[in-house]
Design a protein around this motif. Structure first.
Motif, PDB file in Angstrom:
ATOM      1  N   GLU A   1       0.897  -1.246   0.003  1.00  0.00           N
ATOM      2  CA  GLU A   1       0.150   0.026   0.063  1.00  0.00           C
ATOM      3  C   GLU A   1       0.794   1.149  -0.346  1.00  0.00           C
TER       4      GLU A   1
ATOM      5  N   ASP B   1       1.424   3.954  -3.292  1.00  0.00           N
ATOM      6  CA  ASP B   1       0.317   5.076  -3.630  1.00  0.00           C
ATOM      7  C   ASP B   1       0.211   5.954  -2.699  1.00  0.00           C
TER       8      ASP B   1
ATOM      9  N   SER C   1       5.660  13.200  -6.278  1.00  0.00           N
ATOM     10  CA  SER C   1       4.520  12.643  -6.971  1.00  0.00           C
ATOM     11  C   SER C   1       4.638  12.484  -8.503  1.00  0.00           C
TER      12      SER C   1
ATOM     13  N   TYR D   1       6.368   9.420  -9.188  1.00  0.00           N
ATOM     14  CA  TYR D   1       5.494   8.256  -8.954  1.00  0.00           C
ATOM     15  C   TYR D   1       4.491   7.982 -10.450  1.00  0.00           C
TER      16      TYR D   1
ATOM     17  N   ALA E   1       4.167   4.863 -12.611  1.00  0.00           N
ATOM     18  CA  ALA E   1       3.012   4.243 -12.858  1.00  0.00           C
ATOM     19  C   ALA E   1       2.683   4.081 -14.492  1.00  0.00           C
TER      20      ALA E   1
ATOM     21  N   GLY F   1      -5.363   2.402  -7.191  1.00  0.00           N
ATOM     22  CA  GLY F   1      -5.417   3.609  -6.482  1.00  0.00           C
ATOM     23  C   GLY F   1      -5.496   4.825  -7.142  1.00  0.00           C
ATOM     24  N   SER F   2      -4.623   5.935  -6.768  1.00  0.00           N
ATOM     25  CA  SER F   2      -4.821   7.290  -7.453  1.00  0.00           C
ATOM     26  C   SER F   2      -4.423   7.001  -8.863  1.00  0.00           C
ATOM     27  N   VAL F   3      -3.589   6.057  -9.252  1.00  0.00           N
ATOM     28  CA  VAL F   3      -3.033   6.237 -11.036  1.00  0.00           C
ATOM     29  C   VAL F   3      -3.826   5.177 -11.803  1.00  0.00           C
ATOM     30  N   SER F   4      -5.236   4.564 -11.048  1.00  0.00           N
ATOM     31  CA  SER F   4      -5.509   3.579 -12.094  1.00  0.00           C
ATOM     32  C   SER F   4      -6.209   3.942 -13.397  1.00  0.00           C
TER      33      SER F   4
ATOM     34  N   TYR G   1      -7.685  13.727  -7.850  1.00  0.00           N
ATOM     35  CA  TYR G   1      -7.734  12.726  -6.866  1.00  0.00           C
ATOM     36  C   TYR G   1      -8.818  13.489  -5.840  1.00  0.00           C
TER      37      TYR G   1
ATOM     38  N   ARG H   1       6.929  -1.682  -7.631  1.00  0.00           N
ATOM     39  CA  ARG H   1       6.722  -0.235  -7.205  1.00  0.00           C
ATOM     40  C   ARG H   1       7.438   0.261  -6.252  1.00  0.00           C
TER      41      ARG H   1
END
Lengths: 707, 707
Positions: A407, A410, A472, A475, A479, A491-494, A571, B15
């Motif tokens: 986890e 993200d 950010s 990341y 992603a 998560g936020s990048v789906s 987001y 990741r």
């Protein structure tokens, strides 16, 4: 006297007349508004309240998660107002010296800890802390350093035994803990930290040492005067080899005498832009020996046999920064809700202009304050969603390291982007509030200047915001790469899973202004923007290749930060929408939806040039978006007073007479200023410095002044 | 201890690895940069200076208008540093109480007046004031209130006799004057002022009176503790009729004792966001009688026979506000040049990142600071152009009222627009400077927080900026109408003479990136934008008609303010270009041109969405402009250190160790913080509030903490 000569030419006269039209003096000193001792403010606020489109009490319950909490909070405010050890001596802290402010803050803490011990009801204890966090930022930060930063380090990095050893003392303030990460020469860049913890096999001790001046731990809250212990982040040296950073508990002061322990030098950081009641300080360690057991050993550990086990992932060392960054959402609410309560009420009371309008009716006033007003509601709702998620993740740290590690990326990405993007906007809103109060916000007694000073640290502390936005962006770039490689991202990048389809539609599907009120429509637009920007930037970085990567990154830094900004706001809107679902049956749900719609338009408008530049929107769309934004601001203005009232902040907490609940602001403001003035006698320096100038003899027989 | 369970899944691991890549701990505590006691800052700054593309000394001469002035300024700085009555007691003022700050400021004034009397050389006297205005904002503002606001009122509104009566006392501080305009309930809106001056025919006196609480004169500089006189703006009542506002000299305090005169109540405004050394105050008049002759009677007058002659134009009453607004350019230079010197030098010394880069090499750092750096040069050059023009206009007030009245409208329009647009940008630059120094600018001892506090008043004081921008917009709407009627308009609005031809070309003529470096090209683009916006807005207002005018104005307020902003920046660029013509033969001319080019691109980028929305530029143009801006910032960064050095601000004036000239910042910063800490003993409150918590008995037999 030289009298005016010929009248000016006709043209000039016409121009003068035009300028005059805005300057002409009218005999309005007898007009109705605030120009006399019969204040219009109370009636203005009463009317605003009578016209509320939603029940304020219900909104308050949403903000504080239920009626029980609201009652507890109200009781807590009563407690503060009545308890001489909790309430501020002069009603505020703006005229205190730094030493007085520090003492008052510690007095409040001692009293709060005492009250806390006697409270059977945990809800009431939490309410007291929450109420105090609105009342005083310095108190709140001292509590935060000890109960959040120090304790969280134990929770995330300490073993069960270590937690057992320390937690009761922490909970009862038998130790006062601080959190020593930042150094004089290094803040955001943890890799550069210099402080060392060197293992001494002979004694099974770690030796904590600051090798240079720039290694001095800097800004450390409560290390200046009061902390007895710190967790210190240090480069861990074993047998001459650096094993990376770890956390160590280091005693600083003798709890009996308050004197510094051998090898420890702590000093006070002195005057700051705000938070004078918090004793920020600096620490230098000169070969300070601590037992092996003071290393926090949940992940990395040093056994009694002297075997060092490294952490399964260095990322773990940084996990404590994630909740710290999320705390921006809570901290910002406390500060912004006060600034907006003041600015909105003042805007409704102050009248100015050709028709003595309430200044809140001016369009620029509305565009300046209404998005900020909606924003604090979004902060409140999203805060809850994030906290619940983080509690789940932090729970894994105790039970399931694999799930925890899964986890973290993200959570790390979201926390960095949110802290960066949102803290910047908070700064803007504070400045808007200040300007919305005209000159009166320049007075400390109207609180906004102090709130701004207190908040200032948030855009650079806990990771400089530009650095966080780049974390950010990094990341996001990763992603995108994973998605490109066919991995599913979550998560936020789906949205990267479908990014190719997304960017293939490079024109908006907009058909009707009502589209812009649909959450899904706006999110789709922002998804396109994120995907498009990410792909373009990814291509540029790929083109540069590995050798030139850092240079290419820097050459695209501005746009990478922008990508992170759009992504964060996107987001944020999504989590808000998710969060308000639980209020779907509430009478205030339509108002919550409305505020989300305003913020959606705000975000589109913020990045309008991006859409125009890429021809995703054309000029017509842009005009529709800008007009919608104006209309939404005007619409929300109708409920502006009820929306700040719902935060239920008592006058004594606001400490700003121009934001008073009853709207009778001028006598209160004048009274506050008068109370601060000790005497109307000439100042002590009058005879020393003013009188000699004023009474100097005039040369010759020249006529004297008309004194 | 719960050890990590199964390793995370492969995807999660990948990741994590990516996040790690930015977090991985490297053993860099032995690396080269600032991580030890051998500072790299001095070498960094030396290299920056060696690479200067222009001679710094020559630039300093441009900034201060010649070598003689530079020498005088340097001598003045020496005087301040050596004179114990001028220099600050602790080297700075951040740890002073308000009372101490006030006293120190008055001490400095008394000494400066004394020195001034002994100075034969007027240039040296002016240099001392200029040097002090860099050194202390509170001193500068006290001087400004007396020597600018108070005296200027006499100069513009007083008769020759009145000037003769008062000037020598003013020049020698035998009176201390202040300027009472703003009231508690009224600031920007002069029409709403309530204070009255009622003529008493029986005694030939005016009776000055504050009829209500909101009529209290508010924020009045030096009225809090020291002023003996004020000029007060009052509604003039004669035989029961209001004849509009006029200016009156009213004595406040006995110059011998400092005590308040009968009927006068002055109090101190207390704590503010900045400028604590300036005694802002409030004044209430309770039927205070002054002789008829205390009315300033150059324009309006009351004869000894009791005949009132009104002013030829009410606009004259506001003329004193024009130089006040222009003063934003001078005041901003003093503050911004210091903030930028600090931020730029710190950016060159601080190293951070993968390769220990100077943070000034980061693109976001450059875009944040370089426009501000160019901006202070533009302020400096334009300030001179404006001052020369205003001196000419003010001269007319003594000699040619017709010429004076003819010039006032454009001067008024320009001063309102410049104060609004430029002060807002100054606030942005200050915030950029603060963020560019990371957490260290949160320390008061690095000066930026104090400079920001001092400046804060400028965006609301002397006319709220939103109001000023609307005054400018109103002037633009009028000018457009005059042009439409076939009148020739001049000054800042002369472009309206050809506005039809201008807006007929609704696409850019852009062909090549080099176009964007041409002053004329950029001005033409901005001229198009102003004309286009003005015509569109004019049509909307005309459509609304007279009855709905105010409502239509408000509904277009945001765009009207934007029009005023584009117009102000356009004229600012034009005046800069005009101003640097006199340096055409100087070796620094190319650098002056370069800074103008950067600011031109800055302005285009600022309003890019306007051009895109109207299809004047397309997406390709937008990208070219944004890239050019990045390139120009990167280019100017090469000369950033020399460009701040040219302002020649000594370290003791900067009062910011992280901005030190020699670049050896950390020992200086640490030393300053240490000097502020009086002792390393526990604070006085330790035994009262900390010890009882820490030493409270533990319940039961639970293991003690590891103290």
């Amino acid at each position: 006297m030289s009298s005016p000569s010929e009248p000016a030419s006709t043209v000039a006269a016409a121009r003068l007349a035009a300028v005059q039209s805005q300057l002409t003096v009218q005999p309005c000193f007898n007009r109705h508004a605030i120009h006399n001792d019969q204040p219009t403010g109370p009636a203005d606020l009463a009317r605003e309240r009578a016209n509320a489109s939603f029940p304020v009490d219900e909104m308050t319950k949403v903000l504080f998660r239920g009626e029980e909490n609201v009652k507890a909070l109200q009781l807590a405010f009563q407690t503060i107002q009545r308890d001489p050890a909790l309430r501020m001596d002069k009603g505020h802290h703006y005229d205190l010296t730094r030493a007085e402010d520090r003492e008052m803050t510690m007095r409040q803490i001692a009293r709060a800890v005492e009250l806390n011990k006697h409270m059977k009801d945990r809800r009431q204890a939490q309410a007291l802390f929450k109420a105090m966090s609105f009342y005083t930022e310095s108190f709140s930060m001292r509590i935060y350093v000890h109960e959040m930063l120090f304790r969280q380090a134990l929770t995330l990095f300490g073993t069960a035994e270590q937690q057992d050893q320390w937690m009761d003392d922490i909970n009862n303030w038998r130790v006062i803990g601080c959190f020593a990460m930042t150094e004089l020469g290094h803040s955001s860049n943890l890799r550069g930290l210099e402080t060392t913890s060197t293992y001494d096999r002979a004694t099974s001790e770690f030796v904590i040492h600051s090798p240079s001046l720039t290694a001095t731990k800097w800004w450390i809250g409560m290390s200046g005067e009061t902390a007895t212990h710190t967790v210190a982040i240090c480069q861990t040296i074993i047998d001459g080899e650096n094993h990376g950073i770890n956390w160590f508990i280091v005693p600083l002061r003798d709890p009996k005498t308050g004197r510094l322990l051998p090898g420890v030098t702590c000093g006070d950081i002195g005057h700051k832009a705000g938070r004078q009641g918090l004793d920020n300080g600096w620490i230098q360690f000169t070969s300070v020996r601590i037992p092996r057991q003071n290393m926090l050993m949940r992940w990395a550990s040093m056994s009694s046999e002297g075997v060092f086990t490294p952490s399964p992932s260095p990322v773990l060392s940084y996990a404590t920064l994630i909740p710290e960054r999320f705390s921006i959402l809570g901290g910002s609410q406390a500060i912004l809700s006060q600034a907006l309560t003041i600015a909105v009420r003042y805007g409704a009371v102050r009248r100015q202009g050709n028709h003595d309008e309430q200044i809140l009716d001016y369009q620029t006033h509305q565009t300046s304050l209404m998005p900020g007003l909606a924003f604090i509601y979004l902060l409140n709702v999203v805060d809850r969603v994030l906290c619940e998620k983080w509690e789940e993740v932090a729970g894994y740290a105790q039970t399931d390291a694999g799930a925890f590690l899964k986890e973290i990326p993200d959570q790390h990405g979201v926390s960095a982007g949110f802290k960066g993007a949102l803290a910047w906007y908070v700064t803007d809103v504070l400045e808007n509030c200040r300007r919305a109060c005209g000159g009166h916000a320049y007075s400390s007694y109207n609180a906004i200047a102090g709130l701004t000073g207190d908040f200032g640290v948030m855009t650079t502390g806990g990771g400089d915001n530009v650095v966080l936005m780049q974390q950010s962006a990094r990341y996001l770039m990763s992603a995108l790469k994973w998605a490109d490689e066919g991995q599913e991202v979550t998560g936020s990048v789906s949205y990267f899973n479908d990014y190719k389809a997304t960017i293939a539609n490079n024109k908006t599907t907009y058909q009707d202004p009502r589209d812009l009120l649909q959450h899904k429509f706006v999110v789709d637009v922002l998804t396109w923007a994120c995907a498009k920007k990410a792909v373009d930037l990814g291509a540029k970085l790929a083109e540069a290749g590995k050798a030139e990567f850092d240079q290419a990154w820097n050459e695209n830094q501005t746009e990478l930060v922008r990508l992170a900004d759009v992504h964060a706001w996107r987001y944020f809107l999504i989590l808000y929408q998710r969060g308000i679902q639980r209020e779907k049956k509430s009478v205030v749900y339509p108002m919550l939806v409305k505020m989300g719609q305003l913020m959606s338009t705000f975000v589109l408008r913020k990045h309008l040039d991006l859409f125009l530049e890429e021809n995703y929107f054309d000029g017509t769309h842009a005009k529709v978006i800008r007009q919608l934004f104006l209309d939404q601001c005007k619409d929300l203005r109708k409920d502006a007073v009820p929306l700040v009232d719902a935060w239920a902040i008592p006058d004594f907490v606001l400490k700003a007479p121009i934001g008073k609940y009853d709207g009778n602001i001028y006598p209160a403001y004048f009274g506050t200023v008068n109370a601060a003035q000790k005497s109307f006698e000439p100042p002590a320096y009058w005879h020393k410095y003013a009188a000699p100038l004023l009474n100097a003899p005039r040369p010759g027989a020249k006529k004297g002044c008309n004194c």
